[in-house]
Design a protein around this motif. Structure first.
Motif, PDB file in Angstrom:
ATOM      1  N   VAL A   1       1.139  -2.687  -7.668  1.00 50.74           N
ATOM      2  CA  VAL A   1       1.954  -1.505  -7.375  1.00 50.74           C
ATOM      3  C   VAL A   1       2.487  -0.920  -8.681  1.00 50.74           C
ATOM      4  CG1 VAL A   1       4.067  -0.679  -6.252  1.00 50.74           C
ATOM      5  CG2 VAL A   1       2.552  -2.279  -5.048  1.00 50.74           C
ATOM      6  N   LEU A   2       2.964  -1.775  -9.565  1.00 47.00           N
ATOM      7  CA  LEU A   2       3.482  -1.295 -10.850  1.00 47.00           C
ATOM      8  C   LEU A   2       2.384  -0.655 -11.686  1.00 47.00           C
ATOM      9  CD1 LEU A   2       5.948  -4.158 -11.873  1.00 47.00           C
ATOM     10  CD2 LEU A   2       6.410  -2.066 -10.550  1.00 47.00           C
ATOM     11  N   ARG A   3       1.176  -1.190 -11.623  1.00 46.07           N
ATOM     12  CA  ARG A   3       0.050  -0.588 -12.366  1.00 46.07           C
ATOM     13  C   ARG A   3      -0.238   0.827 -11.880  1.00 46.07           C
ATOM     14  NH1 ARG A   3      -2.462  -5.473 -11.571  1.00 46.07           N
ATOM     15  NH2 ARG A   3      -2.286  -6.795 -13.388  1.00 46.07           N
ATOM     16  N   ARG A   4      -0.140   1.030 -10.565  1.00 43.97           N
ATOM     17  CA  ARG A   4      -0.354   2.385 -10.032  1.00 43.97           C
ATOM     18  C   ARG A   4       0.668   3.355 -10.603  1.00 43.97           C
ATOM     19  NH1 ARG A   4      -0.595   2.651  -3.778  1.00 43.97           N
ATOM     20  NH2 ARG A   4      -0.823   4.854  -4.290  1.00 43.97           N
ATOM     21  N   ARG A   5       1.915   2.932 -10.684  1.00 44.35           N
ATOM     22  CA  ARG A   5       2.951   3.797 -11.250  1.00 44.35           C
ATOM     23  C   ARG A   5       2.692   4.041 -12.732  1.00 44.35           C
ATOM     24  NH1 ARG A   5       6.885   7.707 -10.294  1.00 44.35           N
ATOM     25  NH2 ARG A   5       8.384   7.574 -11.989  1.00 44.35           N
TER      26      ARG A   5
ATOM     27  N   THR B   1      12.748   3.645  -4.206  1.00 45.35           N
ATOM     28  CA  THR B   1      12.950   2.948  -2.939  1.00 45.35           C
ATOM     29  C   THR B   1      11.935   1.820  -2.806  1.00 45.35           C
ATOM     30  OG1 THR B   1      13.845   4.967  -1.944  1.00 45.35           O
ATOM     31  CG2 THR B   1      13.126   3.237  -0.429  1.00 45.35           C
ATOM     32  N   VAL B   2      10.689   2.074  -3.179  1.00 40.69           N
ATOM     33  CA  VAL B   2       9.678   1.004  -3.188  1.00 40.69           C
ATOM     34  C   VAL B   2      10.140  -0.106  -4.128  1.00 40.69           C
ATOM     35  CG1 VAL B   2       7.306   0.404  -3.874  1.00 40.69           C
ATOM     36  CG2 VAL B   2       7.736   2.503  -2.572  1.00 40.69           C
ATOM     37  N   LEU B   3      10.559   0.262  -5.312  1.00 39.17           N
ATOM     38  CA  LEU B   3      10.973  -0.706  -6.327  1.00 39.17           C
ATOM     39  C   LEU B   3      12.159  -1.552  -5.854  1.00 39.17           C
ATOM     40  CD1 LEU B   3       9.890  -1.286  -9.153  1.00 39.17           C
ATOM     41  CD2 LEU B   3      11.602   0.286 -10.057  1.00 39.17           C
TER      42      LEU B   3
ATOM     43  N   GLU C   1       0.826  -1.207   0.000  1.00 46.15           N
ATOM     44  CA  GLU C   1       0.000   0.000   0.000  1.00 46.15           C
ATOM     45  C   GLU C   1       0.862   1.259   0.000  1.00 46.15           C
ATOM     46  OE1 GLU C   1      -2.130  -0.435   3.654  1.00 46.15           O
ATOM     47  OE2 GLU C   1      -2.856  -2.420   3.124  1.00 46.15           O
ATOM     48  N   PRO C   2       1.696   1.447  -1.008  1.00 50.10           N
ATOM     49  CA  PRO C   2       2.528   2.656  -1.000  1.00 50.10           C
ATOM     50  C   PRO C   2       1.644   3.905  -1.069  1.00 50.10           C
ATOM     51  CG  PRO C   2       2.761   1.481  -3.087  1.00 50.10           C
ATOM     52  CD  PRO C   2       1.917   0.631  -2.195  1.00 50.10           C
ATOM     53  N   SER C   3       2.071   4.946  -0.386  1.00 42.19           N
ATOM     54  CA  SER C   3       1.317   6.203  -0.408  1.00 42.19           C
ATOM     55  C   SER C   3       1.343   6.783  -1.821  1.00 42.19           C
ATOM     56  CB  SER C   3       1.935   7.196   0.575  1.00 42.19           C
ATOM     57  OG  SER C   3       3.204   7.622   0.106  1.00 42.19           O
ATOM     58  N   ALA C   4       0.484   7.758  -2.049  1.00 46.92           N
ATOM     59  CA  ALA C   4       0.449   8.415  -3.363  1.00 46.92           C
ATOM     60  C   ALA C   4       1.814   9.016  -3.698  1.00 46.92           C
ATOM     61  CB  ALA C   4      -0.642   9.477  -3.395  1.00 46.92           C
ATOM     62  N   VAL C   5       2.447   9.642  -2.733  1.00 48.20           N
ATOM     63  CA  VAL C   5       3.755  10.254  -2.995  1.00 48.20           C
ATOM     64  C   VAL C   5       4.824   9.192  -3.237  1.00 48.20           C
ATOM     65  CG1 VAL C   5       4.547  10.548  -0.592  1.00 48.20           C
ATOM     66  CG2 VAL C   5       5.268  12.169  -2.340  1.00 48.20           C
ATOM     67  N   ASP C   6       4.670   8.005  -2.664  1.00 49.79           N
ATOM     68  CA  ASP C   6       5.610   6.918  -2.938  1.00 49.79           C
ATOM     69  C   ASP C   6       5.491   6.442  -4.388  1.00 49.79           C
ATOM     70  OD1 ASP C   6       6.691   6.903  -0.377  1.00 49.79           O
ATOM     71  OD2 ASP C   6       5.407   5.285   0.325  1.00 49.79           O
TER      72      ASP C   6
ATOM     73  N   THR D   1       4.283   8.683  -6.965  1.00 48.86           N
ATOM     74  CA  THR D   1       4.485   9.810  -7.874  1.00 48.86           C
ATOM     75  C   THR D   1       5.874  10.425  -7.810  1.00 48.86           C
ATOM     76  OG1 THR D   1       3.575  11.376  -6.267  1.00 48.86           O
ATOM     77  CG2 THR D   1       2.034  10.390  -7.843  1.00 48.86           C
ATOM     78  N   ASP D   2       6.550  10.332  -6.681  1.00 53.03           N
ATOM     79  CA  ASP D   2       7.894  10.883  -6.549  1.00 53.03           C
ATOM     80  C   ASP D   2       8.892   9.815  -7.005  1.00 53.03           C
ATOM     81  OD1 ASP D   2      10.488  11.023  -4.770  1.00 53.03           O
ATOM     82  OD2 ASP D   2       9.685  13.072  -4.860  1.00 53.03           O
TER      83      ASP D   2
END
Length: 174
Positions: A115-119, A98-100, A84-89, A91-92
């Protein structure tokens, strides 16, 4: 970003503070160097929160070393932050990297792909660097050669990232 990096590296193995700092610096130091004034209070907060424990080992010199080990709560917190990465995790770019860096620790390829789909959704949305009179300036309307360079680099980077994301999501979901 710092907390995620601490949890991520300690998920992989116990480390002493110096080694942890070196690994975080290698991951994010090109963007923002990790200071002792940020790292050690973050470690203390995680320890107080039950996410990690310290144990003392004899050092190579006269001073003993504090080795940090992730607890089960810390492992669960890392997985939660990755799921559940935050929106800023997302978009930044630096926070996303770091998530990746630790996304492989999620046991489910379905969750990794989510997670990749969100990016991918984020980078496919229209974006621009410059605004004039409340509207986004189109790339073709940028006259400054340096600003044109920014747009050109951003386009190439986004194209490469979209291709990688699409391919990787396909591999994870097939």
């Amino acid at each position: 970003m710092l907390t995620l990096a601490i949890l991520g590296f300690l998920y992989e193995e116990p480390l002493h503070g110096y080694e942890l700092k070196a690994r975080i610096s290698a991951l994010t130091g090109h963007v923002k160097p990790v200071s002792d004034g940020a790292l050690y209070p973050a470690i203390a907060r995680l320890e107080k929160g039950g996410m990690l424990v310290r144990r003392t080992e004899s050092g190579t010199g006269a001073a003993p070393r504090q080795v940090l080990t992730l607890t089960e709560d810390g492992r669960a917190e890392l997985l939660r932050r990755l799921r559940e990465p935050s929106a800023v995790d997302i978009t930044d770019r630096n926070r996303y990297f770091t998530v990746l860096a630790f996304l492989r620790h999620l046991p489910s390829t379905r969750e990794q792909a989510a997670v990749l789909r969100r990016r991918l959704e984020f980078i496919e949305a229209p974006a621009g660097f410059f605004v004039r009179d409340g509207s986004r300036v189109r790339a073709g309307d940028v006259a400054d050669p340096f600003r044109k360079g920014m747009v050109e680099i951003a386009r190439a980077t986004s194209k490469a990232e979209r291709e990688w994301l699409s391919r990787t999501i396909g591999e994870l979901t097939s």
